[in-house]
Design a protein around this motif. Structure first.
Motif, PDB file in Angstrom:
ATOM      1  N   LYS A   1       0.826  -1.198   0.000  1.00 52.80           N
ATOM      2  CA  LYS A   1       0.000   0.000   0.000  1.00 52.80           C
ATOM      3  C   LYS A   1       0.864   1.253   0.000  1.00 52.80           C
ATOM      4  O   LYS A   1       0.547   2.247  -0.656  1.00 52.80           O
ATOM      5  N   VAL A   2       1.998   1.210   0.715  1.00 57.51           N
ATOM      6  CA  VAL A   2       2.909   2.345   0.737  1.00 57.51           C
ATOM      7  C   VAL A   2       3.427   2.633  -0.666  1.00 57.51           C
ATOM      8  O   VAL A   2       3.530   3.785  -1.086  1.00 57.51           O
ATOM      9  N   SER A   3       3.740   1.593  -1.421  1.00 59.44           N
ATOM     10  CA  SER A   3       4.299   1.774  -2.754  1.00 59.44           C
ATOM     11  C   SER A   3       3.280   2.330  -3.741  1.00 59.44           C
ATOM     12  O   SER A   3       3.644   2.820  -4.808  1.00 59.44           O
ATOM     13  N   SER A   4       1.976   2.230  -3.404  1.00 61.02           N
ATOM     14  CA  SER A   4       0.934   2.650  -4.339  1.00 61.02           C
ATOM     15  C   SER A   4       0.643   4.134  -4.283  1.00 61.02           C
ATOM     16  O   SER A   4      -0.117   4.648  -5.104  1.00 61.02           O
ATOM     17  N   TYR A   5       1.206   4.859  -3.341  1.00 58.38           N
ATOM     18  CA  TYR A   5       0.944   6.292  -3.227  1.00 58.38           C
ATOM     19  C   TYR A   5       1.579   7.052  -4.379  1.00 58.38           C
ATOM     20  O   TYR A   5       2.631   6.679  -4.910  1.00 58.38           O
ATOM     21  N   SER A   6       0.928   8.173  -4.774  1.00 57.60           N
ATOM     22  CA  SER A   6       1.427   9.003  -5.866  1.00 57.60           C
ATOM     23  C   SER A   6       1.237  10.470  -5.494  1.00 57.60           C
ATOM     24  O   SER A   6       0.714  10.805  -4.420  1.00 57.60           O
ATOM     25  N   PHE A   7       1.620  11.369  -6.404  1.00 60.91           N
ATOM     26  CA  PHE A   7       1.455  12.800  -6.172  1.00 60.91           C
ATOM     27  C   PHE A   7      -0.022  13.172  -6.040  1.00 60.91           C
ATOM     28  O   PHE A   7      -0.357  14.160  -5.389  1.00 60.91           O
ATOM     29  N   LEU A   8      -0.901  12.401  -6.651  1.00 62.57           N
ATOM     30  CA  LEU A   8      -2.330  12.692  -6.552  1.00 62.57           C
ATOM     31  C   LEU A   8      -2.825  12.585  -5.124  1.00 62.57           C
ATOM     32  O   LEU A   8      -3.812  13.244  -4.740  1.00 62.57           O
ATOM     33  N   ASP A   9      -2.153  11.768  -4.308  1.00 67.21           N
ATOM     34  CA  ASP A   9      -2.564  11.618  -2.917  1.00 67.21           C
ATOM     35  C   ASP A   9      -2.310  12.875  -2.099  1.00 67.21           C
ATOM     36  O   ASP A   9      -2.822  12.997  -0.984  1.00 67.21           O
ATOM     37  N   LEU A  10      -1.526  13.800  -2.638  1.00 72.46           N
ATOM     38  CA  LEU A  10      -1.318  15.085  -1.960  1.00 72.46           C
ATOM     39  C   LEU A  10      -2.554  15.966  -2.054  1.00 72.46           C
ATOM     40  O   LEU A  10      -2.657  16.970  -1.332  1.00 72.46           O
ATOM     41  N   PHE A  11      -3.501  15.614  -2.949  1.00 70.29           N
ATOM     42  CA  PHE A  11      -4.700  16.436  -3.146  1.00 70.29           C
ATOM     43  C   PHE A  11      -5.989  15.617  -3.064  1.00 70.29           C
ATOM     44  O   PHE A  11      -7.072  16.178  -3.139  1.00 70.29           O
ATOM     45  N   ARG A  12      -5.885  14.319  -2.894  1.00 77.93           N
ATOM     46  CA  ARG A  12      -7.062  13.454  -3.007  1.00 77.93           C
ATOM     47  C   ARG A  12      -8.046  13.649  -1.857  1.00 77.93           C
ATOM     48  O   ARG A  12      -9.267  13.598  -2.050  1.00 77.93           O
ATOM     49  N   THR A  13      -7.550  13.863  -0.648  1.00 78.90           N
ATOM     50  CA  THR A  13      -8.414  13.980   0.533  1.00 78.90           C
ATOM     51  C   THR A  13      -8.419  15.413   1.053  1.00 78.90           C
ATOM     52  O   THR A  13      -7.485  16.187   0.791  1.00 78.90           O
ATOM     53  N   PRO A  14      -9.445  15.819   1.805  1.00 76.98           N
ATOM     54  CA  PRO A  14      -9.568  17.216   2.248  1.00 76.98           C
ATOM     55  C   PRO A  14      -8.379  17.714   3.080  1.00 76.98           C
ATOM     56  O   PRO A  14      -7.883  18.830   2.862  1.00 76.98           O
ATOM     57  N   GLY A  15      -7.934  16.886   4.029  1.00 76.04           N
ATOM     58  CA  GLY A  15      -6.818  17.314   4.871  1.00 76.04           C
ATOM     59  C   GLY A  15      -5.538  17.512   4.084  1.00 76.04           C
ATOM     60  O   GLY A  15      -4.838  18.515   4.234  1.00 76.04           O
ATOM     61  N   MET A  16      -5.207  16.546   3.216  1.00 80.59           N
ATOM     62  CA  MET A  16      -4.011  16.658   2.398  1.00 80.59           C
ATOM     63  C   MET A  16      -4.128  17.810   1.413  1.00 80.59           C
ATOM     64  O   MET A  16      -3.147  18.502   1.117  1.00 80.59           O
ATOM     65  N   ARG A  17      -5.328  18.017   0.886  1.00 85.00           N
ATOM     66  CA  ARG A  17      -5.541  19.100  -0.070  1.00 85.00           C
ATOM     67  C   ARG A  17      -5.307  20.453   0.589  1.00 85.00           C
ATOM     68  O   ARG A  17      -4.700  21.353   0.012  1.00 85.00           O
ATOM     69  N   ARG A  18      -5.777  20.598   1.815  1.00 88.31           N
ATOM     70  CA  ARG A  18      -5.582  21.872   2.521  1.00 88.31           C
ATOM     71  C   ARG A  18      -4.099  22.120   2.784  1.00 88.31           C
ATOM     72  O   ARG A  18      -3.591  23.226   2.582  1.00 88.31           O
ATOM     73  N   ILE A  19      -3.401  21.088   3.236  1.00 85.84           N
ATOM     74  CA  ILE A  19      -1.965  21.217   3.502  1.00 85.84           C
ATOM     75  C   ILE A  19      -1.215  21.587   2.227  1.00 85.84           C
ATOM     76  O   ILE A  19      -0.419  22.530   2.200  1.00 85.84           O
ATOM     77  N   SER A  20      -1.469  20.846   1.153  1.00 88.43           N
ATOM     78  CA  SER A  20      -0.709  21.032  -0.081  1.00 88.43           C
ATOM     79  C   SER A  20      -0.943  22.408  -0.691  1.00 88.43           C
ATOM     80  O   SER A  20       0.011  23.094  -1.088  1.00 88.43           O
ATOM     81  N   CYS A  21      -2.211  22.832  -0.760  1.00 87.77           N
ATOM     82  CA  CYS A  21      -2.518  24.127  -1.383  1.00 87.77           C
ATOM     83  C   CYS A  21      -1.941  25.288  -0.568  1.00 87.77           C
ATOM     84  O   CYS A  21      -1.354  26.225  -1.134  1.00 87.77           O
ATOM     85  N   CYS A  22      -2.100  25.229   0.746  1.00 87.49           N
ATOM     86  CA  CYS A  22      -1.579  26.317   1.587  1.00 87.49           C
ATOM     87  C   CYS A  22      -0.056  26.362   1.546  1.00 87.49           C
ATOM     88  O   CYS A  22       0.544  27.444   1.452  1.00 87.49           O
ATOM     89  N   LEU A  23       0.582  25.188   1.620  1.00 87.30           N
ATOM     90  CA  LEU A  23       2.045  25.169   1.594  1.00 87.30           C
ATOM     91  C   LEU A  23       2.591  25.589   0.234  1.00 87.30           C
ATOM     92  O   LEU A  23       3.644  26.240   0.162  1.00 87.30           O
ATOM     93  N   MET A  24       1.909  25.239  -0.846  1.00 86.46           N
ATOM     94  CA  MET A  24       2.352  25.693  -2.163  1.00 86.46           C
ATOM     95  C   MET A  24       2.358  27.213  -2.234  1.00 86.46           C
ATOM     96  O   MET A  24       3.314  27.820  -2.744  1.00 86.46           O
ATOM     97  N   LEU A  25       1.319  27.837  -1.714  1.00 84.50           N
ATOM     98  CA  LEU A  25       1.249  29.301  -1.721  1.00 84.50           C
ATOM     99  C   LEU A  25       2.313  29.908  -0.818  1.00 84.50           C
ATOM    100  O   LEU A  25       2.974  30.900  -1.185  1.00 84.50           O
ATOM    101  N   VAL A  26       2.506  29.315   0.357  1.00 90.47           N
ATOM    102  CA  VAL A  26       3.514  29.823   1.298  1.00 90.47           C
ATOM    103  C   VAL A  26       4.918  29.704   0.694  1.00 90.47           C
ATOM    104  O   VAL A  26       5.705  30.665   0.729  1.00 90.47           O
ATOM    105  N   CYS A  27       5.224  28.544   0.125  1.00 88.01           N
ATOM    106  CA  CYS A  27       6.558  28.327  -0.445  1.00 88.01           C
ATOM    107  C   CYS A  27       6.805  29.234  -1.648  1.00 88.01           C
ATOM    108  O   CYS A  27       7.877  29.836  -1.784  1.00 88.01           O
TER     109      CYS A  27
END
Length: 545
Positions: free
Chosen positions: A324-350
């Protein structure tokens, strides 16, 4: 027993962690060379058209060098020799004191190359490949190609290190920078230079993101803030070391070689580094994780405590199916609400942090110092900003530090628009900077702290299963901001204050976005996406302060 408890039981922040982190951070110190290396290797020396030998007979053969310039090279409005034009024929009559108007004489582009001033640099890529006049854009092309390599490397090595391990890919990136960077110093053509600078950029970005992740995953919670910020201190120190190295090595090939050859040594000793035990557990490699934990315990002087750790304890610590660990991809950074919030906010901050920081760096040349001193100042002003950031992250938390540093830098940048450049002008001539320059320096200090906090925050918010992918995304956003900053700076030709307004607003918007991230100061690193979805870091895993 949680993973943080395992780290605490084998010595916490002991000799192993100190030694391990130093070995990781020494290359990071030299990686910071490469982003600023072209300030010296591609420095543009004073130059003018090479005087044609066959025309020397048109005038007195005993002309001095200064007189030859007058005869063959026109002057500009500032009274200096033009860099890209020469007289079509020798103008011997110019030496006559009665001749005052020479602006109407026929000129032509340089036909026999250029003569370069070697008083500051013996050789640069500019003087070696004549990247001047109609070829001067190639200097920026070379830097853009390097930054493109950095962008590609951020995403590629983020994915590879999540899939194949931090240590293995760190070894590879050390070798890639060593080989590609060193070859740059021996290549005969500009096109080859660009290709291998691209490969070198890929390697340097890989070293950055993998090193940060490996540090955070081995350090227990109580030492994470200091360990993460040491990353920033080493990077800032590298910028200052570069100034001294460039001062001593004025030939671009020797400077390039000196900046890259040490990575062969880093490649050799990086085999001694230990893979992240946390990542090994998630991949189902419990026997290797157990071995690494016992080595760490032995180095820390806690051999007996290390012997008490068993594979069953590790399986209970982070139960995870390795497939299951090997099946993760970049899409998982946006697939769920919590990850989506982290990724979008950090992209803007960075993006905004690097966007504003490197934009302000364009103003350093206005200080009037030599390029070596400017580079030294640029590195030195990072230190107090990162030090204050370290203290505030420990006292008030990451979110407040990130938001305040970005908003304050934005206010300082915008405030500088309303400060006349003539303020304190009488003091400026005495060596005291003008008020608007002081505000710019303070803004740089705030952004330095924001950069340090950004790196810490990115490593702590993403779960272990996609941490390298998340860091890769953060670094890609940051480097895109640094690439865009010079283009926005050109808008000053249309409206003088427009670039600073954009930089300031971007910083303030990013500061607001940081408020939507959850605090990680007293929490353990998340390991799975499920933990992130439970309010990013579950309350049950809060550490004991």
């Amino acid at each position: 027993m949680g993973f943080n408890d395992l780290l605490e039981s084998i010595g916490g922040v002991g000799y192993f962690h100190i030694l391990h982190n130093i070995l990781i951070l020494i290359p990071v110190c030299m990686v910071s060379f490469h982003s600023y290396l072209q300030n010296f290797t591609a420095a543009v020396p004073n130059h003018h058209c090479r005087i044609r030998v066959d025309t020397n007979q048109a005038c007195d053969a005993n002309l001095t060098d200064k007189e030859q310039l007058q005869v063959y090279i026109p002057i500009n409005k500032e009274g200096k020799s033009k860099k890209c034009h020469q007289f079509q024929v020798a103008q011997c009559h110019i030496l006559n004191a009665t001749v005052s108007n020479i602006t109407d004489l026929d000129t032509e582009p340089c036909t026999d190359g250029w003569t370069y001033d070697q008083s500051q640099f013996v050789s640069t890529i500019i003087s070696e490949w004549d990247l001047v006049c109609n070829q001067q854009v190639l200097k920026q092309v070379a830097q853009s190609i390097y930054m493109a390599g950095v962008l590609v490397g951020s995403g590629l090595f983020g994915w590879l290190s999540d899939r194949f391990g931090r240590r293995r890919m760190l070894i590879w990136t050390h070798l890639q920078v060593a080989v590609a960077g060193t070859l740059v110093a021996f290549l005969p053509t500009f096109s080859c230079y660009c290709v291998f600078r691209f490969l070198s950029g890929m390697g340097t970005s890989g070293i950055c993101i993998i090193s940060l992740s490996l540090i955070l995953e081995w350090i227990p919670t109580q030492g994470r803030t200091l360990a993460g910020n040491c990353y920033g201190y080493f990077a800032a120190s590298g910028q200052m070391i570069l100034a001294g190295l460039a001062y001593g090595l004025r030939n671009w090939r020797w400077l390039q070689f000196a900046a890259c050859a040490p990575f062969f040594l880093f490649f050799l000793y990086s085999w001694l580094l230990l893979e992240s035990a946390r990542w090994l557990i998630l991949k189902g490699k419990h026997d290797l994780a157990l071995r690494n934990l016992k080595i760490a315990a032995w180095v820390n002087g806690k051999k007996e405590e290390g012997e008490k750790i068993t594979i069953e304890m590790l399986k209970e610590n982070i139960p995870m199916n390795s497939s299951k660990v090997s099946s993760y991809s970049f899409l998982d950074l946006f697939r769920t609400p919590g990850m989506r919030r982290i990724s979008c906010c950090l992209m803007l901050v960075c993006f905004s942090t690097y966007f504003a920081f490197f934009a302000l760096a364009l103003d350093l040349t206005t200080f009037g110092f030599s390029i070596f001193l400017v580079q030294l100042i640029f590195g030195a002003i990072d230190i107090p900003g990162k030090l204050i950031c370290t203290l505030t992250m420990g006292l008030f938390g990451r979110r407040i530090t990130q938001a305040v540093s970005l908003i304050l830098s934005g206010l300082l940048i915008i405030g500088g628009i309303f400060v006349p450049k003539g303020v304190w002008s009488n003091l400026k001539h005495k060596g005291i900077p003008a008020l608007h320059t002081t505000m710019a320096i303070l803004a740089k200090g705030c952004l330095s702290g924001a950069m340090a906090c950004m790196l810490q925050f990115s490593g702590e918010l993403y779960p272990t299963v996609v941490r390298q992918r998340g860091l890769g995304l953060s670094f890609m956003s940051a480097y895109f901001g640094s690439m865009l900053a010079p283009a926005v700076y050109l808008l000053g030709d249309i409206v003088s204050f427009l670039p600073y307004l954009i930089y300031g607003v971007a910083s303030m918007v990013a500061g607001v976005a940081a408020c939507f991230l959850l605090e990680t100061r007293q929490a353990l690193l998340p390991d799975t996406i499920e933990e992130v979805e439970n309010d990013v870091i579950p309350a049950s895993k809060l550490s004991q302060v």
